[in-house]
Design a protein around this motif. Structure first.
Motif, PDB file in Angstrom:
ATOM      1  N   LEU A   1      51.358 -16.924  58.582  1.00  0.00           N
ATOM      2  CA  LEU A   1      51.762 -17.160  57.531  1.00  0.00           C
ATOM      3  C   LEU A   1      50.500 -19.021  56.084  1.00  0.00           C
ATOM      4  N   TYR A   2      50.629 -18.809  55.108  1.00  0.00           N
ATOM      5  CA  TYR A   2      50.381 -19.996  54.105  1.00  0.00           C
ATOM      6  C   TYR A   2      51.238 -20.146  53.201  1.00  0.00           C
ATOM      7  N   CYS A   3      51.540 -21.402  53.659  1.00  0.00           N
ATOM      8  CA  CYS A   3      52.483 -22.157  52.139  1.00  0.00           C
ATOM      9  C   CYS A   3      52.391 -22.935  51.888  1.00  0.00           C
ATOM     10  N   SER A   4      51.834 -23.529  50.869  1.00  0.00           N
ATOM     11  CA  SER A   4      52.200 -25.170  50.150  1.00  0.00           C
ATOM     12  C   SER A   4      51.768 -26.020  51.201  1.00  0.00           C
TER      13      SER A   4
ATOM     14  N   MET B   1      45.901  -8.827  61.675  1.00  0.00           N
ATOM     15  CA  MET B   1      46.347 -10.009  61.752  1.00  0.00           C
ATOM     16  C   MET B   1      47.033 -10.508  60.731  1.00  0.00           C
ATOM     17  N   GLY B   2      47.928 -10.143  60.439  1.00  0.00           N
ATOM     18  CA  GLY B   2      49.075 -10.032  58.864  1.00  0.00           C
ATOM     19  C   GLY B   2      49.301 -11.192  58.195  1.00  0.00           C
ATOM     20  N   PHE B   3      48.721 -11.093  57.122  1.00  0.00           N
ATOM     21  CA  PHE B   3      49.117 -12.834  56.480  1.00  0.00           C
ATOM     22  C   PHE B   3      49.504 -12.471  55.926  1.00  0.00           C
ATOM     23  N   ARG B   4      50.160 -13.668  55.188  1.00  0.00           N
ATOM     24  CA  ARG B   4      50.936 -13.468  53.486  1.00  0.00           C
ATOM     25  C   ARG B   4      50.953 -15.099  52.914  1.00  0.00           C
ATOM     26  N   HIS B   5      50.446 -15.371  51.881  1.00  0.00           N
ATOM     27  CA  HIS B   5      50.333 -16.413  51.392  1.00  0.00           C
ATOM     28  C   HIS B   5      51.843 -16.618  50.635  1.00  0.00           C
ATOM     29  N   VAL B   6      52.479 -17.659  51.109  1.00  0.00           N
ATOM     30  CA  VAL B   6      54.175 -17.337  50.282  1.00  0.00           C
ATOM     31  C   VAL B   6      53.749 -18.688  49.221  1.00  0.00           C
ATOM     32  N   GLN B   7      54.283 -18.481  48.101  1.00  0.00           N
ATOM     33  CA  GLN B   7      54.311 -18.974  46.828  1.00  0.00           C
ATOM     34  C   GLN B   7      55.946 -19.890  47.059  1.00  0.00           C
ATOM     35  N   GLU B   8      55.549 -20.618  46.809  1.00  0.00           N
ATOM     36  CA  GLU B   8      56.984 -22.207  46.568  1.00  0.00           C
ATOM     37  C   GLU B   8      57.615 -21.692  45.472  1.00  0.00           C
ATOM     38  N   GLN B   9      57.749 -20.418  45.541  1.00  0.00           N
ATOM     39  CA  GLN B   9      59.114 -20.518  44.902  1.00  0.00           C
ATOM     40  C   GLN B   9      59.875 -19.570  45.526  1.00  0.00           C
ATOM     41  N   GLU B  10      59.204 -18.655  46.426  1.00  0.00           N
ATOM     42  CA  GLU B  10      60.108 -18.030  47.261  1.00  0.00           C
ATOM     43  C   GLU B  10      60.771 -18.447  47.979  1.00  0.00           C
ATOM     44  N   LEU B  11      60.579 -20.384  48.130  1.00  0.00           N
ATOM     45  CA  LEU B  11      60.751 -21.211  49.619  1.00  0.00           C
ATOM     46  C   LEU B  11      62.504 -21.150  48.629  1.00  0.00           C
ATOM     47  N   GLU B  12      62.832 -21.271  47.188  1.00  0.00           N
ATOM     48  CA  GLU B  12      64.641 -21.604  46.955  1.00  0.00           C
ATOM     49  C   GLU B  12      65.093 -20.222  47.195  1.00  0.00           C
TER      50      GLU B  12
ATOM     51  N   GLN C   1      60.956 -26.288  65.585  1.00  0.00           N
ATOM     52  CA  GLN C   1      61.437 -25.872  66.422  1.00  0.00           C
ATOM     53  C   GLN C   1      60.639 -24.311  66.729  1.00  0.00           C
ATOM     54  N   PRO C   2      59.782 -24.005  67.633  1.00  0.00           N
ATOM     55  CA  PRO C   2      58.960 -22.790  67.756  1.00  0.00           C
ATOM     56  C   PRO C   2      60.011 -21.344  67.357  1.00  0.00           C
ATOM     57  N   LEU C   3      60.921 -20.769  67.459  1.00  0.00           N
ATOM     58  CA  LEU C   3      61.673 -19.958  67.280  1.00  0.00           C
ATOM     59  C   LEU C   3      61.998 -20.109  65.549  1.00  0.00           C
ATOM     60  N   ILE C   4      62.254 -21.094  64.898  1.00  0.00           N
ATOM     61  CA  ILE C   4      62.447 -21.048  63.685  1.00  0.00           C
ATOM     62  C   ILE C   4      60.919 -20.544  62.847  1.00  0.00           C
ATOM     63  N   ALA C   5      59.710 -21.794  64.214  1.00  0.00           N
ATOM     64  CA  ALA C   5      58.495 -21.472  62.993  1.00  0.00           C
ATOM     65  C   ALA C   5      58.112 -19.815  63.188  1.00  0.00           C
ATOM     66  N   LEU C   6      58.955 -18.979  64.121  1.00  0.00           N
ATOM     67  CA  LEU C   6      58.564 -17.278  64.082  1.00  0.00           C
ATOM     68  C   LEU C   6      59.305 -16.879  62.902  1.00  0.00           C
ATOM     69  N   GLU C   7      60.560 -17.760  63.240  1.00  0.00           N
ATOM     70  CA  GLU C   7      61.525 -16.990  62.575  1.00  0.00           C
ATOM     71  C   GLU C   7      60.977 -16.556  60.706  1.00  0.00           C
ATOM     72  N   ILE C   8      60.600 -17.654  60.291  1.00  0.00           N
ATOM     73  CA  ILE C   8      59.801 -17.570  59.095  1.00  0.00           C
ATOM     74  C   ILE C   8      58.964 -16.698  58.937  1.00  0.00           C
ATOM     75  N   ILE C   9      57.406 -16.814  59.590  1.00  0.00           N
ATOM     76  CA  ILE C   9      56.081 -16.287  60.028  1.00  0.00           C
ATOM     77  C   ILE C   9      57.275 -14.529  60.200  1.00  0.00           C
ATOM     78  N   ASN C  10      58.415 -13.696  60.375  1.00  0.00           N
ATOM     79  CA  ASN C  10      58.860 -12.604  60.937  1.00  0.00           C
ATOM     80  C   ASN C  10      59.953 -12.517  58.919  1.00  0.00           C
ATOM     81  N   THR C  11      59.601 -13.807  58.027  1.00  0.00           N
ATOM     82  CA  THR C  11      61.022 -13.077  57.422  1.00  0.00           C
ATOM     83  C   THR C  11      59.610 -13.314  55.807  1.00  0.00           C
ATOM     84  N   PHE C  12      58.629 -13.475  56.346  1.00  0.00           N
ATOM     85  CA  PHE C  12      57.763 -13.445  55.558  1.00  0.00           C
ATOM     86  C   PHE C  12      56.850 -12.568  55.534  1.00  0.00           C
ATOM     87  N   VAL C  13      56.173 -12.164  56.706  1.00  0.00           N
ATOM     88  CA  VAL C  13      55.062 -11.909  56.629  1.00  0.00           C
ATOM     89  C   VAL C  13      54.696 -10.394  57.709  1.00  0.00           C
TER      90      VAL C  13
END
Ligand SMILES: Cc1cc2nc3c(=O)[nH]c(=O)nc-3n(C[C@H](O)[C@H](O)[C@H](O)COP(=O)(O)O)c2cc1C
Length: 144
Positions: A51-54, A102-113, A132-144
């Motif tokens: 995941l890439y964002c900002s 390797m799933g990939f997503r460029h998340v736009q800043e507006q999506e974080l709103e 927190q590692p589990l939050i990192a995984l949660e963020i990845i799984n939310t968007f990618v």
């Protein structure tokens, strides 16, 4: 062929590794990073998501330990990003991302709103060590 490799590797010892880093330079390198990752990971039977964002990357890699460690050494030495911070490494009994070389997503800043709880993680002054590692995984799984 890849399918056969994945079946074979499911009986082996597997690990999952999560890290965070910061982009160096501009976003024009994202496409090339992703296409190289897919090519190499297919060859080395590594699966995961990026995941890439900002300005920040979060990536989860999984596979046979020697392959994952070797790939992570290459990734750490890559000048296209900095502050590569290992957040988690754990043994897993099966792949969570078996169908993603390797799933990939460029998340736009507006999506974080829509996800106020995640916004702080992508602020410039937020240290990767605080993720927190589990939050990192949660963020990845939310968007990618
Ligand atoms: C954020 C980021 C993620 C990357 N992810 C992977 C990956 O999953 N697999 C991989 O082989 N290379 C990945 N790379 C590229 C490696 O750092 C390195 O360029 C590549 O392994 C070199 O492969 P080559 O010798 O075939 O060109 C990534 C690079 C960056 C900056």
């Amino acid at each position: 062929m890849v399918f056969i490799n994945l079946r074979w590797s499911s009986n082996m010892h597997l690990i999952q590794l999560v890290y965070a880093s910061r982009l160096v330079g501009d976003e024009s390198v994202l496409h090339s990073i992703h296409s190289h990752a897919v090519r190499n990971n297919t060859a080395h039977v590594i699966t995961g998501k990026l995941l890439y964002c900002s300005g920040r990357f979060l990536q989860v890699l999984e596979g046979e330990p020697a392959q994952v460690h070797r790939t992570f050494e290459h990734i750490k030495a890559d000048p296209r990003h900095s502050d590569v911070t290992l957040l988690m490494e754990q043994a897993i009994s099966e792949r969570a991302y078996a169908h993603w070389n390797m799933g990939f997503r460029h998340v736009q800043e507006q999506e974080l709103e829509q996800y106020p709880a995640y916004k702080a993680y992508f602020k410039d002054d937020f240290s990767a060590l605080q993720i927190q590692p589990l939050i990192a995984l949660e963020i990845i799984n939310t968007f990618v």
